[in-house]
Scaffold this motif. Structure first.
Motif, PDB file in Angstrom:
ATOM      1  N   ALA A 143       0.832  -1.218   0.000  1.00 13.98           N
ATOM      2  CA  ALA A 143       0.000   0.000   0.000  1.00 13.98           C
ATOM      3  C   ALA A 143       0.853   1.249   0.000  1.00 13.98           C
ATOM      4  O   ALA A 143       1.965   1.253   0.544  1.00 13.98           O
ATOM      5  N   PRO A 144       0.367   2.332  -0.598  1.00 10.88           N
ATOM      6  CA  PRO A 144       1.139   3.584  -0.625  1.00 10.88           C
ATOM      7  C   PRO A 144       1.532   4.074   0.769  1.00 10.88           C
ATOM      8  O   PRO A 144       2.566   4.702   0.936  1.00 10.88           O
ATOM      9  N   THR A 145       0.714   3.789   1.773  1.00 14.17           N
ATOM     10  CA  THR A 145       1.018   4.255   3.126  1.00 14.17           C
ATOM     11  C   THR A 145       2.242   3.563   3.721  1.00 14.17           C
ATOM     12  O   THR A 145       2.778   4.031   4.728  1.00 14.17           O
ATOM     13  N   SER A 146       2.697   2.479   3.122  1.00  8.43           N
ATOM     14  CA  SER A 146       3.878   1.778   3.648  1.00  8.43           C
ATOM     15  C   SER A 146       5.164   2.491   3.266  1.00  8.43           C
ATOM     16  O   SER A 146       6.177   2.388   3.959  1.00  8.43           O
ATOM     17  N   GLY A 147       5.167   3.182   2.122  1.00  7.96           N
ATOM     18  CA  GLY A 147       6.392   3.786   1.626  1.00  7.96           C
ATOM     19  C   GLY A 147       7.427   2.766   1.184  1.00  7.96           C
ATOM     20  O   GLY A 147       8.613   3.068   1.107  1.00  7.96           O
ATOM     21  N   ARG A 148       6.984   1.539   0.890  1.00  8.67           N
ATOM     22  CA  ARG A 148       7.927   0.471   0.603  1.00  8.67           C
ATOM     23  C   ARG A 148       7.780  -0.140  -0.791  1.00  8.67           C
ATOM     24  O   ARG A 148       8.434  -1.127  -1.100  1.00  8.67           O
ATOM     25  N   HIS A 176       3.215  -2.438   8.563  1.00  6.09           N
ATOM     26  CA  HIS A 176       3.468  -0.997   8.620  1.00  6.09           C
ATOM     27  C   HIS A 176       2.464  -0.237   7.749  1.00  6.09           C
ATOM     28  O   HIS A 176       1.942   0.799   8.148  1.00  6.09           O
ATOM     29  N   GLY A 177       2.192  -0.752   6.559  1.00  9.63           N
ATOM     30  CA  GLY A 177       1.229  -0.097   5.666  1.00  9.63           C
ATOM     31  C   GLY A 177      -0.151  -0.007   6.287  1.00  9.63           C
ATOM     32  O   GLY A 177      -0.831   1.016   6.168  1.00  9.63           O
ATOM     33  N   ARG A 178      -0.584  -1.065   6.977  1.00  9.02           N
ATOM     34  CA  ARG A 178      -1.900  -1.050   7.636  1.00  9.02           C
ATOM     35  C   ARG A 178      -1.922  -0.051   8.794  1.00  9.02           C
ATOM     36  O   ARG A 178      -2.874   0.705   8.964  1.00  9.02           O
ATOM     37  N   ALA A 179      -0.871  -0.068   9.606  1.00  7.23           N
ATOM     38  CA  ALA A 179      -0.817   0.851  10.749  1.00  7.23           C
ATOM     39  C   ALA A 179      -0.764   2.299  10.279  1.00  7.23           C
ATOM     40  O   ALA A 179      -1.439   3.175  10.836  1.00  7.23           O
ATOM     41  N   ALA A 180       0.024   2.567   9.241  1.00  6.91           N
ATOM     42  CA  ALA A 180       0.141   3.933   8.729  1.00  6.91           C
ATOM     43  C   ALA A 180      -1.171   4.414   8.115  1.00  6.91           C
ATOM     44  O   ALA A 180      -1.519   5.584   8.214  1.00  6.91           O
ATOM     45  N   ALA A 181      -1.914   3.516   7.493  1.00  2.00           N
ATOM     46  CA  ALA A 181      -3.211   3.905   6.921  1.00  2.00           C
ATOM     47  C   ALA A 181      -4.164   4.355   8.021  1.00  2.00           C
ATOM     48  O   ALA A 181      -4.914   5.323   7.847  1.00  2.00           O
ATOM     49  N   ARG A 182      -4.143   3.673   9.167  1.00  2.00           N
ATOM     50  CA  ARG A 182      -4.988   4.097  10.290  1.00  2.00           C
ATOM     51  C   ARG A 182      -4.545   5.455  10.821  1.00  2.00           C
ATOM     52  O   ARG A 182      -5.363   6.333  11.080  1.00  2.00           O
ATOM     53  N   PRO A 197       2.244   8.724  16.839  1.00  5.78           N
ATOM     54  CA  PRO A 197       2.733   8.324  15.512  1.00  5.78           C
ATOM     55  C   PRO A 197       2.828   6.816  15.397  1.00  5.78           C
ATOM     56  O   PRO A 197       2.987   6.107  16.389  1.00  5.78           O
ATOM     57  N   VAL A 198       2.718   6.360  14.172  1.00  2.00           N
ATOM     58  CA  VAL A 198       2.823   4.924  13.920  1.00  2.00           C
ATOM     59  C   VAL A 198       4.278   4.492  14.030  1.00  2.00           C
ATOM     60  O   VAL A 198       5.190   5.238  13.699  1.00  2.00           O
ATOM     61  N   GLU A 199       4.492   3.306  14.559  1.00  2.00           N
ATOM     62  CA  GLU A 199       5.847   2.784  14.680  1.00  2.00           C
ATOM     63  C   GLU A 199       6.409   2.488  13.294  1.00  2.00           C
ATOM     64  O   GLU A 199       5.734   1.914  12.451  1.00  2.00           O
ATOM     65  N   VAL A 200       7.630   2.912  13.062  1.00  2.00           N
ATOM     66  CA  VAL A 200       8.264   2.701  11.765  1.00  2.00           C
ATOM     67  C   VAL A 200       8.674   1.234  11.644  1.00  2.00           C
ATOM     68  O   VAL A 200       9.236   0.653  12.564  1.00  2.00           O
ATOM     69  N   ALA A 201       8.382   0.662  10.497  1.00  2.00           N
ATOM     70  CA  ALA A 201       8.699  -0.750  10.277  1.00  2.00           C
ATOM     71  C   ALA A 201      10.196  -0.951  10.107  1.00  2.00           C
ATOM     72  O   ALA A 201      10.905  -0.076   9.621  1.00  2.00           O
ATOM     73  N   ASP A 202      10.661  -2.118  10.514  1.00  2.00           N
ATOM     74  CA  ASP A 202      12.041  -2.518  10.255  1.00  2.00           C
ATOM     75  C   ASP A 202      12.103  -2.983   8.810  1.00  2.00           C
ATOM     76  O   ASP A 202      11.601  -4.047   8.465  1.00  2.00           O
ATOM     77  N   ASP A 203      12.715  -2.173   7.950  1.00  2.00           N
ATOM     78  CA  ASP A 203      12.714  -2.501   6.531  1.00  2.00           C
ATOM     79  C   ASP A 203      14.028  -3.142   6.077  1.00  2.00           C
ATOM     80  O   ASP A 203      14.333  -3.189   4.896  1.00  2.00           O
ATOM     81  N   VAL A 204      14.806  -3.637   7.025  1.00  2.00           N
ATOM     82  CA  VAL A 204      16.082  -4.258   6.678  1.00  2.00           C
ATOM     83  C   VAL A 204      15.843  -5.717   6.309  1.00  2.00           C
ATOM     84  O   VAL A 204      15.181  -6.448   7.022  1.00  2.00           O
ATOM     85  N   VAL A 205      16.359  -6.104   5.174  1.00  2.00           N
ATOM     86  CA  VAL A 205      16.294  -7.514   4.763  1.00  2.00           C
ATOM     87  C   VAL A 205      17.734  -7.962   4.491  1.00  2.00           C
ATOM     88  O   VAL A 205      18.477  -7.290   3.783  1.00  2.00           O
ATOM     89  N   PRO A 206      18.166  -9.063   5.134  1.00  2.00           N
ATOM     90  CA  PRO A 206      19.546  -9.520   4.906  1.00  2.00           C
ATOM     91  C   PRO A 206      19.698 -10.037   3.483  1.00  2.00           C
ATOM     92  O   PRO A 206      19.124 -11.056   3.119  1.00  2.00           O
TER      93      PRO A 206
END
Length: 200
Positions: free
Chosen positions: A122-127, A170-176, A186-195
């Motif tokens: 979703a656009p709200t995820s920024g991912r 994160h996308g769901r939480a940010a949409a709310r 504020p919504v908690e920022v997702a951990d976007d790190v992938v090894p």
């Protein structure tokens, strides 16, 4: 498709707010107006979003859709009336719902999906862009060094599934949060790190 009950109207407008290098956002319960300067501050990219679980409208009737947006933003205050007027004059048109693509598997047979087609957060995820690029890297690498496409597809999905699910949360939480007054936490920022594995 996992729908959020959020509708978006996106458009380009003249630089009517005098923004220079930074965007602004105006939240009221169930509504959000976002304006970002573009093209050297000469234009605005505007997003008007509102909560709506179900709407009956003709997808080919732009005027009807803009009337729906105006109705949901009636009395919103701030610069919203100016943005609504600019919406009517905008050349391009985009109006749709926001949601996520959730699939049990990202591949079947000899076909694998990437990016939003496989797992839109979703656009709200920024991912969206990062998921697509990382997914393409991993899929290409697995195809290059894994014997058989089925094994490569399975490894691609196994490697990315946790990352995608975090981004979707994160996308769901940010949409709310997006449609709440600014007094909400504020919504908690997702951990976007992938090894990332290094592929030869």
């Amino acid at each position: 498709m996992r729908k959020f009950g959020v509708r978006w109207r996106l458009f380009t407008a003249p630089s009517i707010l005098g923004l220079e290098g930074t965007g602004v956002m105006h939240n009221t319960t169930g509504r959000n107006a976002l304006a970002l300067p573009a093209r050297g501050n000469s234009e605005l990219r505007v997003g008007l979003s509102f909560a709506a679980d179900h709407l009956d409208y003709d997808r080919r009737d732009r005027r009807q859709q803009e009337d729906l947006v105006a109705k949901h933003f009636a009395g919103a205050g701030w610069q919203v009336p100016r943005l609504l007027a600019a919406m009517r004059e905008a050349e391009e048109f985009f109006f749709d719902s926001s949601g996520q693509v959730v699939m049990d598997s990202w591949s079947t047979g000899r076909t694998a999906l990437l990016g939003d087609a496989a797992h839109c957060a979703a656009p709200t995820s920024g991912r969206g862009t990062s998921q697509a690029l990382i997914g393409a890297y991993v899929l290409a690498g697995e195809l290059a060094e894994t014997p058989g496409h089925a094994t490569a597809f399975a490894a691609y999905e196994r490697h990315l599934r946790g990352y995608v699910e975090r981004n979707q949360r994160h996308g769901r939480a940010a949409a709310r949060w997006f449609l709440q007054p600014p007094t909400e936490p504020p919504v908690e920022v997702a951990d976007d790190v992938v090894p990332l594995k290094h592929y030869a």
